[in-house]
Structures are given as C-alpha cells and as structure tokens.
Design a protein around this motif. Structure first.
Motif, PDB file in Angstrom:
ATOM      1  N   ASN A  41     -17.103  -9.269 -19.120  1.00 34.98           N
ATOM      2  CA  ASN A  41     -18.242  -9.683 -19.945  1.00 34.98           C
ATOM      3  C   ASN A  41     -18.789  -8.447 -20.648  1.00 34.98           C
ATOM      4  O   ASN A  41     -19.758  -7.838 -20.206  1.00 34.98           O
ATOM      5  CB  ASN A  41     -19.340 -10.335 -19.106  1.00 34.98           C
ATOM      6  N   PRO A  42     -18.182  -8.037 -21.746  1.00 32.55           N
ATOM      7  CA  PRO A  42     -18.580  -6.783 -22.386  1.00 32.55           C
ATOM      8  C   PRO A  42     -19.808  -6.874 -23.281  1.00 32.55           C
ATOM      9  O   PRO A  42     -20.344  -5.829 -23.667  1.00 32.55           O
ATOM     10  CB  PRO A  42     -17.347  -6.418 -23.219  1.00 32.55           C
ATOM     11  N   LYS A  43     -20.306  -8.082 -23.613  1.00 34.25           N
ATOM     12  CA  LYS A  43     -21.300  -8.184 -24.674  1.00 34.25           C
ATOM     13  C   LYS A  43     -22.601  -8.902 -24.311  1.00 34.25           C
ATOM     14  O   LYS A  43     -23.625  -8.631 -24.925  1.00 34.25           O
ATOM     15  CB  LYS A  43     -20.689  -8.887 -25.892  1.00 34.25           C
ATOM     16  N   ASN A  44     -22.592  -9.809 -23.367  1.00 32.63           N
ATOM     17  CA  ASN A  44     -23.764 -10.657 -23.126  1.00 32.63           C
ATOM     18  C   ASN A  44     -24.664 -10.063 -22.049  1.00 32.63           C
ATOM     19  O   ASN A  44     -24.325 -10.123 -20.852  1.00 32.63           O
ATOM     20  CB  ASN A  44     -23.322 -12.064 -22.712  1.00 32.63           C
ATOM     21  N   PRO A  45     -25.839  -9.523 -22.401  1.00 36.32           N
ATOM     22  CA  PRO A  45     -26.724  -8.904 -21.405  1.00 36.32           C
ATOM     23  C   PRO A  45     -27.588  -9.898 -20.651  1.00 36.32           C
ATOM     24  O   PRO A  45     -28.434  -9.490 -19.860  1.00 36.32           O
ATOM     25  CB  PRO A  45     -27.586  -7.975 -22.264  1.00 36.32           C
ATOM     26  N   PHE A  46     -27.395 -11.198 -20.888  1.00 35.95           N
ATOM     27  CA  PHE A  46     -28.168 -12.227 -20.195  1.00 35.95           C
ATOM     28  C   PHE A  46     -27.254 -13.268 -19.553  1.00 35.95           C
ATOM     29  O   PHE A  46     -27.644 -14.422 -19.374  1.00 35.95           O
ATOM     30  CB  PHE A  46     -29.135 -12.914 -21.167  1.00 35.95           C
ATOM     31  N   ASP A  47     -26.067 -12.859 -19.177  1.00 39.38           N
ATOM     32  CA  ASP A  47     -25.089 -13.772 -18.586  1.00 39.38           C
ATOM     33  C   ASP A  47     -25.291 -13.818 -17.070  1.00 39.38           C
ATOM     34  O   ASP A  47     -24.603 -13.150 -16.299  1.00 39.38           O
ATOM     35  CB  ASP A  47     -23.673 -13.313 -18.927  1.00 39.38           C
ATOM     36  N   PHE A  48     -26.256 -14.622 -16.627  1.00 40.29           N
ATOM     37  CA  PHE A  48     -26.542 -14.738 -15.203  1.00 40.29           C
ATOM     38  C   PHE A  48     -25.500 -15.640 -14.553  1.00 40.29           C
ATOM     39  O   PHE A  48     -25.157 -16.698 -15.068  1.00 40.29           O
ATOM     40  CB  PHE A  48     -27.945 -15.311 -14.992  1.00 40.29           C
ATOM     41  N   SER A  49     -25.022 -15.217 -13.379  1.00 42.93           N
ATOM     42  CA  SER A  49     -23.924 -15.949 -12.757  1.00 42.93           C
ATOM     43  C   SER A  49     -24.142 -16.244 -11.284  1.00 42.93           C
ATOM     44  O   SER A  49     -23.297 -16.893 -10.656  1.00 42.93           O
ATOM     45  CB  SER A  49     -22.616 -15.149 -12.909  1.00 42.93           C
ATOM     46  N   GLY A  50     -25.256 -15.798 -10.702  1.00 39.76           N
ATOM     47  CA  GLY A  50     -25.473 -16.033  -9.281  1.00 39.76           C
ATOM     48  C   GLY A  50     -26.928 -15.899  -8.897  1.00 39.76           C
ATOM     49  O   GLY A  50     -27.762 -15.446  -9.690  1.00 39.76           O
ATOM     50  N   ALA A  51     -27.238 -16.301  -7.672  1.00 43.59           N
ATOM     51  CA  ALA A  51     -28.597 -16.200  -7.153  1.00 43.59           C
ATOM     52  C   ALA A  51     -28.871 -14.784  -6.657  1.00 43.59           C
ATOM     53  O   ALA A  51     -27.955 -14.011  -6.373  1.00 43.59           O
ATOM     54  CB  ALA A  51     -28.806 -17.204  -6.027  1.00 43.59           C
ATOM     55  N   ALA A  52     -30.161 -14.455  -6.568  1.00 39.52           N
ATOM     56  CA  ALA A  52     -30.575 -13.139  -6.097  1.00 39.52           C
ATOM     57  C   ALA A  52     -31.877 -13.273  -5.321  1.00 39.52           C
ATOM     58  O   ALA A  52     -32.671 -14.182  -5.557  1.00 39.52           O
ATOM     59  CB  ALA A  52     -30.757 -12.174  -7.271  1.00 39.52           C
TER      60      ALA A  52
END
Length: 266
Positions: A41-52
């Motif tokens: 994922n080189p470009k998307n700074p808001f690509d959330f993929s999991g819980a935290a």
C-alpha cells in the motif's frame, strides 16, 4: 533482545523522572483502528485494516506540556489480490501482522488546557511526537495455509521482528469533569524497517517454497506466488524503493487525572 531491554529501560527512566516533577498524573485507555503504508500500500495514508487498542500513563508538566509512556496494539494487513493496480494483482503477495508498540511521547497543547480542574479551556488541539519500539511478525495465507514469512527468508535475507519507531501525530482533548477527559487522535509511525509486510527489496535468485508437512501439504512459492509465468523475475524488484514502512493508529479514548494538592505554578 538487547535492543528491547535498552528501549524499555530508557523509557521507564524518562517516565519516572517526569513523574517526579509532574503535578498531575493521568492514566487512560483508547480504542480505534490501525493501518499501514508500505510495499503493498504505497499511496493511501488512511487505509485502515484492523482494530487497535492501547493504554497510557502520562505526567502533565504544565498546561501545555506532558510526557507519557504508551502501549498500543494493532493489526495490519493487505493483499495484492484486492488491489486496483493490475501489476500488484499479478504479483499476488499478501500479509498480516500484529503490532505491539511501547513508546515515550511528548504532548504539546495549543491552548491553556489544565488536565484536571481549574483550567481556562475545556478543550485543546494538540500534537505529539516521541520514540518507541514495535514488535511484528508478518504472515501470509495461500490456499488456506498460513506461513510465518520471516522464517522462510523470502528475499534471501533474515530480518529482525522488532524495530525502532518514531510516533508523531495530532488530536483533540476534551475535559468533561475535574478528573475525566476524552480525546481523539491520529498518529503515524515511521519504522526503521522495510519488512512489516515481509517485502522490501528484490526477488531472490532461487525461489523459496513453504515447507511440506501434515499441516502444509501443498507446494507454495512464498517468494513469488504469482500465477503468471512471466512474473518469474530472479533479482528483479519485488517491492518499492522506499526503505521504511509506516503504520498508523486512529484512537478515541478516555482518561482519569489524579490531581495533586497544589496547582500548576507559573
């Protein structure tokens, strides 16, 4: 192991030093989402993929400055098969990893925000930065089988499962009573590693296959799982050219402040 012991020792020393000077101590917990930027994922700074989720202990030095120790957990993942980029889809890599982070962070409040009672402002935007360390362990899944990628040396080299991280970000704090406060923040971490996703350099000169045993009965080319014959590219570029991966957290949380007998002095 030596890196982790040094990091923990320095962090605890700094926190206890700050606590001895702090007039207000604050503890809190937060929940949210995690994501990453890197070779998948080189470009998307808001690509959330999991819980935290996470927790912190903080010493408020005055209405503007605070220093604290933070623990955060998150999970990140990505998959070339779902990418909009056809080259990524043909590459066919995937990964997921947990993140366990311990860091020392400094907050700066833009407004005269007292973490306990008596402040002139009940809210403030803030920024933070610090230093920490993160543990990770990338895995990939092919044909229903999961592989711990670090042990297979998919690019012909071994890398550590821990790295230095540099947290930085911004948020907003809201005081809802003398002791209780809410906050939300978005924070990024630059990692001194390019292998959160097990991808960082070039295809190895010889393909790397997963082990064959009762749990892993199928031959899987972990270094190059592409289904296209023309993707066989020994020594060719496997990831992007950036040397550091990034992960990030979006958090919302609540904190409780232990107010000392004396107020801040100026």
């Amino acid at each position: 192991m030596k890196f982790k012991k040094i990091l923990i020792s320095v962090t605890l020393f700094c926190l206890f030093s700050a606590a001895s000077m702090a007039q207000v101590m604050e503890v809190g917990v937060n929940v949210g989402a995690s994501g990453y930027m890197g070779d998948l994922n080189p470009k998307n700074p808001f690509d959330f993929s999991g819980a935290a989720f996470g927790a912190f202990v903080k010493g408020n030095l005055d209405p503007y400055w605070a220093i604290g120790i933070h623990y955060n957990y998150g999970k990140i993942k990505d998959n070339d098969a779902t990418s909009s980029n056809p080259d990524f889809r043909s590459r066919n890599l995937n990964f997921s990893t947990p993140l366990n982070e311990l860091s020392l962070q400094v907050d700066f409040n833009f407004l005269d925000y007292f973490a306990g009672a008596g402040g002139t402002k009940n809210f403030t935007p803030f920024i933070f930065a610090g230093v920490g360390g993160v543990l990770f362990n990338p895995r990939a899944t092919y044909q229903g089988q999961e592989y711990e990628l670090r042990y297979y040396k998919t690019e012909g080299k071994q890398y550590r499962n821990y790295a230095l991280s540099i947290p930085y970000g911004a948020g907003v704090k809201f005081r809802i009573s003398d002791h209780w406060a809410l906050q939300t923040q978005l924070g990024y971490r630059t990692v001194h590693s390019d292998y959160l996703d097990d991808v960082g350099d070039k295809y190895p000169l010889a393909d790397v296959y997963g082990r064959i045993d009762a749990r892993h009965p199928l031959w899987i080319n972990l270094s190059n799982p592409s289904q296209l014959p023309h993707n066989w590219n020994p020594g060719g570029q496997r990831g992007d050219y950036r040397k550091n991966d990034t992960y990030f957290f979006f958090h919302a949380g609540i904190s409780y402040t232990f107010i000392s007998d004396k107020c801040f002095t100026f």
